[in-house]
Every structure is written in structure tokens, then in C-alpha cells.
Design a protein around this motif. Structure first.
Motif, short mmCIF file in Angstrom:
data_model
loop_
_atom_site.label_atom_id
_atom_site.label_comp_id
_atom_site.label_asym_id
_atom_site.label_seq_id
_atom_site.Cartn_x
_atom_site.Cartn_y
_atom_site.Cartn_z
N PHE A 78 31.90 38.18 43.47
CA PHE A 78 32.95 37.18 43.70
C PHE A 78 32.41 36.10 44.63
N TRP A 79 33.00 34.92 44.53
CA TRP A 79 32.76 33.83 45.46
C TRP A 79 34.02 33.60 46.28
N ILE A 80 33.83 33.16 47.51
CA ILE A 80 34.95 32.69 48.33
C ILE A 80 34.71 31.20 48.58
N ARG A 81 35.60 30.36 48.07
CA ARG A 81 35.37 28.91 48.11
C ARG A 81 36.07 28.23 49.29
N LYS A 82 37.26 28.75 49.65
CA LYS A 82 38.01 28.16 50.76
C LYS A 82 38.50 29.27 51.67
N VAL A 83 38.48 28.98 52.97
CA VAL A 83 38.92 29.95 53.97
C VAL A 83 39.91 29.27 54.91
N ASP A 84 41.07 29.88 55.09
CA ASP A 84 42.06 29.42 56.06
C ASP A 84 42.22 30.56 57.07
N PHE A 123 35.27 40.25 55.05
CA PHE A 123 34.74 39.07 54.37
C PHE A 123 33.51 39.45 53.57
N LEU A 124 33.12 38.57 52.63
CA LEU A 124 31.81 38.66 51.99
C LEU A 124 30.80 38.05 52.95
N ASP A 125 30.36 38.88 53.90
CA ASP A 125 29.54 38.41 55.01
C ASP A 125 28.07 38.39 54.60
N ARG A 126 27.72 37.37 53.82
CA ARG A 126 26.35 37.19 53.33
C ARG A 126 26.09 35.70 53.23
N PRO A 127 24.86 35.25 53.43
CA PRO A 127 24.62 33.80 53.57
C PRO A 127 24.77 33.00 52.29
N ASP A 128 24.78 33.63 51.12
CA ASP A 128 24.91 32.86 49.88
C ASP A 128 26.36 32.61 49.50
N VAL A 129 27.32 33.12 50.27
CA VAL A 129 28.73 32.84 50.02
C VAL A 129 29.14 31.72 50.96
N SER A 171 43.50 35.86 57.70
CA SER A 171 42.62 35.07 56.83
C SER A 171 43.24 34.93 55.46
N LYS A 172 43.18 33.73 54.93
CA LYS A 172 43.62 33.46 53.56
C LYS A 172 42.40 32.93 52.81
N LEU A 173 41.96 33.69 51.83
CA LEU A 173 40.71 33.42 51.15
C LEU A 173 40.95 33.05 49.70
N GLN A 174 40.42 31.90 49.27
CA GLN A 174 40.48 31.51 47.87
C GLN A 174 39.31 32.15 47.14
N VAL A 175 39.59 33.17 46.35
CA VAL A 175 38.54 33.99 45.75
C VAL A 175 38.45 33.71 44.25
N PRO A 232 40.87 43.80 41.25
CA PRO A 232 41.34 42.46 41.58
C PRO A 232 41.65 41.66 40.32
N PRO A 233 42.44 40.59 40.43
CA PRO A 233 42.76 39.78 39.24
C PRO A 233 41.52 39.17 38.61
N ASP A 234 41.63 38.89 37.33
CA ASP A 234 40.53 38.25 36.62
C ASP A 234 40.42 36.78 36.98
N GLU A 235 41.56 36.14 37.18
CA GLU A 235 41.57 34.71 37.51
C GLU A 235 41.46 34.53 39.03
N ASP A 236 41.26 33.25 39.43
CA ASP A 236 41.18 32.95 40.86
C ASP A 236 42.44 33.43 41.56
N PHE A 237 42.29 33.90 42.79
CA PHE A 237 43.45 34.41 43.50
C PHE A 237 43.32 34.16 45.00
N LEU A 238 44.48 34.24 45.67
CA LEU A 238 44.54 34.08 47.12
C LEU A 238 44.64 35.46 47.76
N LEU A 239 43.63 35.80 48.55
CA LEU A 239 43.61 37.08 49.25
C LEU A 239 43.97 36.85 50.71
N GLU A 240 45.01 37.54 51.17
CA GLU A 240 45.42 37.41 52.57
C GLU A 240 45.18 38.75 53.29
N ILE A 241 44.51 38.68 54.43
CA ILE A 241 44.20 39.86 55.23
C ILE A 241 44.63 39.60 56.67
#
Length: 891
Positions: A19-25, A133-139, A39-43, A87-96
């Protein structure tokens, strides 16, 4: 992590995330005991990868809730991961939502408190200690951060990027919202909140844009930030002029913190600095401190492009950003130095650091390539190999394609990869593609062995002169020793910058055009180069400017070395010749098992350097300083630290005595008048004066003279700057003069409220030359001092690292007491701060090369640490690799 040995991560196993995380709130309700993080993550699913669960990293978090698109979701916690299986197949908002306890975070990784304020350190894997989080430098994601806190306690609220809004809340609280428009990996995230003050400066760059620069520190330290601000401005100007790289945010912030594991961190737009790398005033900081601050401020700013705008795909590519940025800060420092001599001093100091730290690493238990192939704990690979040797690899790119060619390659690198997470191969391709037909482009695959092979190559040179044909034949061979996990090494691409001198020191032409310098490219195990039209037998000057990170054996005689020392147009090789003359004598005495006696020829040569009318004082100080004990040990297959120390002290004592009058004249001639400035000329004079004073006090101690110790004590009391004050104190302490004790007491009384200066006080005592166990006993006593603590990394390093890593004779004791001390301290620090403990543990990297009885005792101490069941993964990797290296080495 205290769950046994951490899994080994392999470079070749890299795969893109599922997965990619594109936006983080992100939202923080800051409280020392219980900070709430939402955290609200656009995944979005990575369509290039097979379907699978979403696995998020997290450590020491108290999870409160997990929502997807506002609704509850099934999840599980597996070790240090939060797993959502469907997780959903389409883009989704993950809140933690989770909570953390910053005030109990003694590891100083993630969000922690220091001096009543909040700070973060997320590189390499600290973000997972803040939230899942996806705590890796390529995300890479765009972040918006909202901070809420008590307005009275934490009036300053900072995060990455630009401030978009701020205001008051109920109950005396307030908020600030920050938005960073540039996608970044989580390791570049930062938060600061506290009662801080700022030095501010508005600038307009070449691009015509206005920017606000801010340096935040605790109250009372503001007057010590002027040099850091000036260094930041100079860095911004230089990077735009040299590489066309502008500042890209409305503001750029730097914050100082006294509890920090590293020197500084390049978080996008919000650099966080160890105060030791930020604060300076003439009364509290030395010339070396001023130079170091300028270099580190530049380094972190330069990361804005080489590390932030273009970052690492994975942690194996760490040198992509660190080696490149060290090269850039070294180039900056040389340009700021100005004169050719001052530039050479910068280069010599960098090479001394490389040889003192990286060469032993390359021959020790932790030897690894510039791009490692595996790791258990990534924190252990923030090493001199990745940084300093990585920088030398980048410098070889420039040597092979030229300065303009390198700048063209950098331009292409950013055109291709801005906003991406890439690899060392991508950088190599950009430099080569921008310079088709160059020595680099035609040898690129071979050149990249610098990234994959550990160990320091050995280059042997043999020259033969044919007077009848006036031809000089130079034969070069190379061989890289086996290192742990690597036995058979292929030839490297080694640029050898060289010239030829006649016996009177005149430069000889190397071709029909009259060129007196040439770059030879050694890329085979053995190669021969022929120079015609050489009218007399030459003295080869090889590896000028230290053009490759190798050990050179050219077999030059003392007479040839004297020619180079007196006449070589390359200042690095001129300095190198002086070091070789000293090193040869020390090694001869050690190998013969005899006391060292300096010859009149050598003493006269050193006198010639000291009294040379044209050499700069800074260069003289470097040339007259003997090789370090660790570097001497590197030249021996098996070494006795006590024997090396005795030989070095014998050489120092003889030089002090034989040049007594010359030292006195140099001391008087290099007094700096007027106000303090850390410019190269003034700094060089102070350096030579302090060296002369130390030699005069050393000689006085041997002869019973009280005049020079008295002068040193008076200089200590009257000094108007820390360089002169600490230089005089060092002269007394290093000679074990009677006045050392009252001077140390006076120094502590003067600066007891300045933590950074007291760090110097501890370090000075721990680094003093050992004699009859006095220094080791003093260090043990200082661990009980009221001002000593293991919780502050600077303070712990000032004593523990100074003894165990910078004072071999005091540490390596025949009774093994130093090793017992090391084991006790590593275990004690590991319980508080594993990253710091692993650094101290590295003192045993080369134990297998020790002579007996040190070797057996060292192994026993390492095994004792390794046997601790709840050892951190940081320290366990170090000690287990150390033990493994001993089984591969022969006694």
C-alpha cells in the motif's frame, strides 16, 4: 526491541509496499505523561504488488481505536505491527488514535521530552514510536499537522513546512497547523513544542524569493546562535551558486536540544540540532567547535535536496544521501576557507578523520560496504563507512568526470528524480549519463564495486627509471583484504592523481604539452604506466589530494619523502610525507621491539617545518602532530596498545626537548591580537601556539622546569577565548603537571552551569595520556561525579567514548579492568538508550587484532555482554558480530 535477536534484513529482498500512503493528517494533544495522537491516512493499494494485508509499524503505543472510512474495522496486533487483513480494494481513509508517554522515552527516538519541551527524532525508525504507519523511506506523503498544547508551558509549536493557521483554545491552550507541500518519508517528520526563543533573519535568494530563517533555542542561549545563523545563510547562498539548488519553503527553522543521540537531523524545513552542534560563543566554544558547527549546519541544510527532495528507496541506500551530503559539506567548508592552504587544511582534517574512524571500521568486526547487503538494526549502520567513505566515493565521481561534469551529473540527477525515493545506482547512472565517454562512464560497472565491497584497498607502487631512454615506468597493483562475509575481492576503479618531481623538488612535465599532473585510472589488479622524456630520476607524488580512500605503499625512501615534504606543490602530499617520516620510525621501533629514538635527520626535518617562513601555521600544526595511536595500530596485523602509546610518547618527548627553543619562538610568534574571530588564519595561529605550549610544558615536566607550566596556568586564567583557555588547560593535564589539578577545579567552577563546556571538562580528563593507570582511575571516579549522567548522550559520550574509543592506552589494560568497565557501562546505557549503548559497544570492533593478554580478556568481556538475555537488538548485533569476527581471525 528486547525480544532476542532481531531478524536480518537483506538488501536483495526489497519489495515495494503493498500500500501507499499519499496524505497524512496528524493531530497531537501534547502532554508529557499522555500525548494523544490522531492520524488520518489516505491509503491506496499498490496495484504493482499482489493483494495482501495492510501491515503498519508501531512500537510502545497504546492503541485506542482504528477506523476505515469512519467505521470500525477488524484488526489484530502482531508483534510490533498493526495488521488489517481485509482492507478495502479502493482508496480509503484510515484513522488511528493512540497515546504515548514522551517523558518516559529515554531512548530519544520518536517523541520525547527534554528540558520541559517536546522534540522528535524519527530517523531511522522513530516515527513508529509516535503512531502506527508504513515507516519506510519509500512511502512518501504530504503532511498536515495540528498541534495543541498548554499555551503558557509550550508557547512555541513547530512542525514541517509552512504555518497555515494558529490561535487560542479553551482552558489556556492554543494550537498551530503546519502544512508541508513536499511529499516526504516519515523519517523526515518533526515536531517541536516548548518555551523557546528565536533568532530571526529574512533573506532574499538569487531566485528573488523572500524567506524567513529562524534558530530556536532555550532562553539564555540566544546569544550563542549568531554563528549558526551566519552558517545557514552562507549554506543557502553556496548551494544556489554551486549547484543551482534554491531554498524551497517560505521559512527554514533550526531548533537546538541538549538531549539528542546524533549531531543533527535534516527534517524538512525543521532541522533539529544537538546543542553541541549549534551553540557557540568565543568564551565557550573552540575554533574546532566553530568549524564543526558551520559544517553541520551546512550538511543538514544541503540535505534539503540531497536526502529530502530526493530520498532513499530503502535504508541500504543510506549513503545515497549521507555520503553525497558529506561530500557537499566538505566542498562547502573548503570554499569557505578561501586560500589554497586553508582548503588543504580542510582536506587533511577530513582524511585524518577517515583514517581514524573508517579505516579501523573497514578492518574490524563491523566492516561493511558503503551500501550494506544486510542489517539487523539499521541504527548500527549510521557509520563512518556510509558517511565518510561514502563521501570519498562521491569525490571520486568528481575526480573522474571533472568539476563541471559532476555539476552536470547533479543537474540530471534532480531532473530525473526530484520527489522520488531512489538508489545509489540511480545516482551513478545520472553522473555517467551526463558524461558519456568519461573514465567513469566507460568503467561504471566496475566503479560500482565501491558500493558492494567492504575493506580498504591496498595499492602498491613501484617505479623504475631508465636513464638511457629517459623513461619512468610506474607499476601499480591493488588488493583488498578479506572482511567478514567477503573473502574474494575484485579490482576497484581507483583514480590516482599524480605528479613527478626531480631531486631538487621541481615539477617534471608528464607529456608533450608540459602538464605536471595527471589522473591515472587503476582498474585492474596490476597496471603499468610509462612516462617518457623524464630527464632525471624522479620522485613520484602519488594519490595527491588523497584521490581515493586506499592505503598506499610506494616504498619511498626517507630522502624521497623529504623532497616531497619540502617541495611538493600538492599540500596534502606534503603533509603526508611528514606523517610517513614519523610513522616509519614508530613502526620500526615497534616491530623491532626497541625503544624509539628519533634521528637528527628527522628532528631537523621537523624543525624545518616549524620554522618555514612560507607555510601557514595551521599546516605546520598538522604536519608536526604525530600520527594517532589508532592509525598506527591499523598498520600492524597484531598490536599492543601500550607499546604504541609508549612509542608515541617517546617521540613527543624527544621532539619537545630537541625543538625547545623553536617551540618557544613559535609560541611567541603566533599570538593573536585583537578580538576573537574563528577565521582560518587566526585559528591556525592559535592551533600552532597551543601545540607549541603543550610541547613546552611536556618538556618542562621532564626537566623539572616550572616556568612553562606557570605560563600555561597564567594563559589559562587570562584567556579571552575558549580555544586558548582549553589549549592551556590541555597542556597542563596532558603533561600531568602539578598545576593541572587547580586548573581543572577552576575551570569547573567557571563553567559549572554550561553543560557543553563541562562536557569538554570530562572529555579532556578521559583523553589525557595514560601513565601508571592515573587516567583510568580518574575516569572511574568521574562516573560518580555529581555532574555525570548516562541519560544525556553528550555527557555519557564525553567520558565513556573518550576513554574507550579515544584513549587506547588507558582503556586496554593488562589487568582487563578497562574491559570490565566497558561491559558494565554498555549494559547500563543499554537499559536507557540502546542507540547510545551500541556506539560505545563499537570500542571493541578490532579486539581480534589485539596482542595477548588483551585479546583473551577483551573476548571474555564481549561474551559477558552478549550473554545478557534482555540485550537490545542495537547492542546484540554489535557484540555478536564482534564475537563472530574473532572466530574468523587468527590470533
Amino acid at each position: 526491541m528486547r525480544e532476542g535477536t532481531a531478524p536480518t534484513i537483506q538488501r536483495l529482498d526489497y519489495q515495494q509496499p503493498t500500500f501507499w500512503i499519499r496524505k497524512v493528517d496528524l493531530s497531537f494533544d501534547l502532554d508529557p505523561a499522555k500525548t494523544i495522537v490522531t492520524s488520518k491516512l489516505q491509503v491506496e493499494r499498490n496495484r504493482a504488488m499482489p493483494h495482501g494485508p495492510l501491515r503498519l509499524h508501531g512500537e510502545e503505543l497504546n492503541l485506542l481505536r482504528v477506523l476505515i472510512n469512519g467505521a470500525g474495522v477488524s484488526f489484530r496486533q502482531e508483534g510490533h505491527e498493526l495488521v488489517i487483513d481485509n482492507p478495502p480494494d479502493e482508496d480509503f481513509l484510515l484513522e488511528i488514535r493512540n497515546t504515548i508517554c514522551p517523558e518516559k522515552n529515554t531512548a530519544l527516538s520518536g517523541l520525547y521530552t527534554s528540558g520541559g519541551s517536546f522534540f522528535t527524532q524519527c530517523e531511522a525508525e522513530g516515527f513508529r514510536r509516535i503512531t502506527y504507519f508504513l515507516d519506510r523511506p519509500d512511502v512518501m506523503a504530504v503532511y498536515t499537522v495540528t498541534l495543541r498544547a498548554d499555551a503558557a508551558k509550550y508557547p512555541v509549536l513547530l512542525s514541517n513546512g509552512n504555518l497555515t493557521s494558529s490561535g487560542s483554545l479553551d482552558n489556556g491552550r492554543h494550537f498551530a497547523v503546519w502544512h508541508d507541500p513536499f511529499p516526504k518519508p516519515s523519517y523526515l517528520f518533526a515536531v517541536v513544542a516548548g518555551d523557546l526563543v528565536a533568532r530571526e533573519q529574512r533573506i532574499r535568494t538569487r531566485a528573488g524569493k523572500d524567506h524567513l530563517l529562524q534558530v530556536y533555542v532555550r532562553r539564555g542561549d540566544l546569544e550563542k546562535t549568531e554563528h549558526a545563523m551566519n552558517s545557514l545563510i552562507a549554506s543557502i547562498v553556496w548551494d544556489e551558486a554551486r549547484f543551482g539548488l534554491p531554498l524551497d519553503l517560505e521559512r527554514f527553522m533550526v531548533v537546538g536540544v541538549s538531549d539528542f543521540n546524533m549531531g543533527a537531523m535534516e527534517n524538512k524545513g525543521l532541522n533539529i540540532f544537538n546543542t553541541a552542534a549549534l551553540l557557540a560563543s568565543p568564551a565557550t566554544a573552540t575554533d574546532a567547535d566553530f568549524a564543526r558547527i558551520e559544517s553541520i549546519v551546512a550538511h543538514e541544510y544541503f540535505h534539503n535536496w540531497t536526502g529530502n527532495r530526493v530520498t532513499c528507496r530503502d535504508w541500504f541506500q543510506l549513503s545515497l544521501k549521507e555520503g553525497l551530503t558529506v561530500f557537499r559539506d566538505q566542498e562547502f567548508s573548503m570554499d569557505m576557507a578561501g586560500t589554497p592552504s586553508a582548503r588543504a587544511v580542510c582536506r587533511i582534517q577530513d582524511v585524518r578523520q577517515l583514517r581514524a574512524m573508517q579505516f579501523p571500521e573497514d578492518s574490524g568486526a563491523m566492516a561493511h560496504p558503503v551500501r550494506p547487503d544486510s542489517y539487523s538494526e539499521i541504527n548500527n549502520f549510521y557509520t563512518s563507512t556510509v558517511y565518510e567513505k561514502g563521501s570519498e566515493v562521491v569525490r571520486m565521481y568528481q575526480t573522474l568526470v571533472g568539476r563541471k561534469g559532476f555539476e552536470a551529473g547533479m543537474k540530471l540527477y534532480f531532473e530525473r528524480h526530484d520527489g522520488q525515493a531512489v538508489t545509489c545506482d540511480d545516482f551513478a547512472a545520472a553522473i555517467a549519463d551526463a558524461n558519456p565517454g568519461s573514465d567513469l562512464a566507460t568503467r561504471l560497472d566496475s566503479f560500482k564495486r565501491w558500493y558492494s565491497q567492504a575493506g580498504t584497498p591496498r595499492v602498491t607502487a613501484h617505479g623504475e627509471y631508465d636513464a638511457a631512454t629517459q623513461a619512468f615506468t610506474l607499476r601499480l597493483t591493488q588488493q583488498t583484504p578479506a572482511t567478514p562475509g567477503q573473502t574474494d575481492k575484485l579490482p576497484q576503479v581507483i583514480p590516482v592523481v599524480m605528479g613527478l618531481l626531480d631531486r631538487h623538488g621541481a615539477a617534471l612535465p608528464l607529456d608533450a604539452n608540459g602538464a605536471t599532473e595527471r589522473v591515472l585510472v587503476l582498474d585492474q589488479a596490476e597496471q603499468t604506466f610509462v612516462f617518457n622524456g623524464i630527464a632525471s630520476e624522479p620522485v613520484p607524488s602519488l594519490l595527491r589530494g588523497f584521490s581515493a580512500p586506499v592505503v598506499l605503499n610506494d616504498g619511498l625512501s626517507d630522502a624521497a619523502l623529504l623532497v616531497l615534504m619540502r617541495h611538493d606543490s600538492d599540500p596534502f602530499n606534503r603533509w603526508e610525507a611528514s606523517q610517513r617520516l614519523a610513522l616509519n620510525r614508530i613502526l620500526h621501533a615497534l616491530r623491532a621491539g626497541q625503544p624509539l629514538t628519533l634521528s637528527p635527520v628527522f628532528i631537523d626535518a621537523m624543525r624545518g617545518v616549524l620554522n618555514h617562513p612560507e607555510l601557514d601555521p595551521a599546516f605546520k600544526e598538522l604536519a608536526l602532530t604525530l600520527p594517532g595511536e589508532a592509525y598506527i595500530a591499523e598498520q600492524l596485523d597484531t598490536f599492543d596498545p601500550q607499546a604504541i602509546h609508549a612509542a608515541v610518547m617517546a617521540a613527543q618527548t624527544q621532539l619537545a626537548s630537541a625543538l625547545r627553543d623553536d617551540w618557544a619562538a613559535a609560541f611567541e610568534a603566533n599570538q593573536v591580537q585583537g578580538g576573537y574571530t574563528p577565521d582560518p588564519v587566526s585559528s591556525g595561529k592559535r592551533a600552532l601556539a597551543n601545540l607549541a605550549l603543550s610541547m613546552l610544558v611536556l618538556d618542562a615536566q621532564a626537566t623539572g622546569d616550572t616556568v612553562w607550566p606557570g605560563k600555561a596556568y597564567q594563559r589559562f586564567k587570562d584567556a579571552s577565548n575558549m580555544t586558548d583557555r582549553l589549549g592551556a588547560l590541555s597542556a597542563l593535564v596532558n603533561a600531568n603537571a602539578a598545576l593541572a589539578a587547580p586548573a581543572l577545579e577552576r575551570f569547573h567552577a567557571l563553567f559549572k552551569d554550561d553543560a557543553l563546556v563541562i562536557d569538554k571538562w570530562f572529555a579532556l580528563q578521559a583523553r589525557a595520556p595514560e601513565a601508571e593507570g592515573r587516567v583510568f582511575a580518574r575516569v572511574k571516579a568521574l562516573t560518580k561525579h555529581a555532574d555525570f549522567t548516562l541519560k544525556n548522550p553528550n555527557r555519557a559520550r564525553s567520558l565513556l567514548a573518550s576513554l574507550c574509543m579515544a584513549n587506547p592506552a588507558a582503556f586496554h589494560r593488562a589487568d582487563a579492568a578497562g574491559y570490565v568497565f566497558w561491559a558494565e557501562q554498555v549494559l547500563a546505557v543499554d537499559a536507557i538508550n540502546p542507540q547510545l549503548a551500541s556506539r560505545v559497544a563499537r570500542a571493541m570492533d578490532r579486539w581480534a587484532a589485539l596482542a595477548e593478554p588483551y585479546r583473551s580478556a577483551a573476548r571474555e568481556a564481549i561474551a559477558r555482554v552478549a550473554a545478557k538475555p534482555d540485550l537490545s537488538s542495537d547492542v546484540r548485533e554489535i557484540v555478536e558480530r564482534a564475537l563472530a569476527s574473532g572466530t574468523q581471525a587468527s590470533p
